[in-house]
Motif scaffolding. Sequence first.
Motif, PDB file in Angstrom:
ATOM      1  N   PRO A   3       0.767  -1.252   0.036  1.00  0.00           N
ATOM      2  CA  PRO A   3       0.066  -0.132  -0.054  1.00  0.00           C
ATOM      3  C   PRO A   3       0.838   1.301   0.014  1.00  0.00           C
ATOM      4  O   PRO A   3       0.591   2.283  -0.768  1.00  0.00           O
ATOM      5  N   GLN A  63      -6.608  -2.493  -6.442  1.00  0.00           N
ATOM      6  CA  GLN A  63      -6.882  -2.690  -4.925  1.00  0.00           C
ATOM      7  C   GLN A  63      -8.337  -3.601  -4.903  1.00  0.00           C
ATOM      8  O   GLN A  63      -8.294  -4.640  -4.128  1.00  0.00           O
ATOM      9  N   ASP A  68      -9.414  -6.055  -1.551  1.00  0.00           N
ATOM     10  CA  ASP A  68      -9.074  -5.150  -0.231  1.00  0.00           C
ATOM     11  C   ASP A  68     -10.249  -3.667  -0.521  1.00  0.00           C
ATOM     12  O   ASP A  68      -9.759  -3.159  -1.585  1.00  0.00           O
ATOM     13  N   TRP A  71     -10.852   1.190   0.285  1.00  0.00           N
ATOM     14  CA  TRP A  71     -10.176   2.343  -0.691  1.00  0.00           C
ATOM     15  C   TRP A  71     -10.206   3.837  -0.388  1.00  0.00           C
ATOM     16  O   TRP A  71      -9.801   4.597  -0.953  1.00  0.00           O
TER      17      TRP A  71
END
Length: 146
Positions: A3, A63, A68, A71
Amino acid sequence: MKPVFAILIGGILPFGAVFIELFFILTSIWLNQFYYIFGFLFIVFVILIITCAEITIVLCYFQLCSEDYHWWWRSYLTAGSSALYLFLYSIFYFFTKLEITKLISGLLYFGYMVIVSYAFFVLTGTFGFYACFWFVRRIYSSVKID
């Protein structure tokens, strides 16, 4: 992709879209030269908006593909990280173009550049977030649940 790495990489393209114009703006502010190319500045601003939106949408899509779904802040930080590169460029500009030797003048320069970098962070981060918000709403509105 990590990230933090994705966030830092996301700021390179928006900064790359404006760094030549940034030289002329800094020269007009700190070296008392006239800036008169406001039409070109508007075009560069539009390019900045489009670049922030595109890079944030692409990284948000990657992402979401990796499942995941956090966001929100990452989209803001991805586009806003270009402010870090702006501040690093202002440090480079200070040591290569300016002849400031007094401590107070240097503190004044860096104080103003921190404020400008923060404003740039808020501006580009907002563009990135709203573009990503629009993208996520658009792709999830087309999902059919049976």
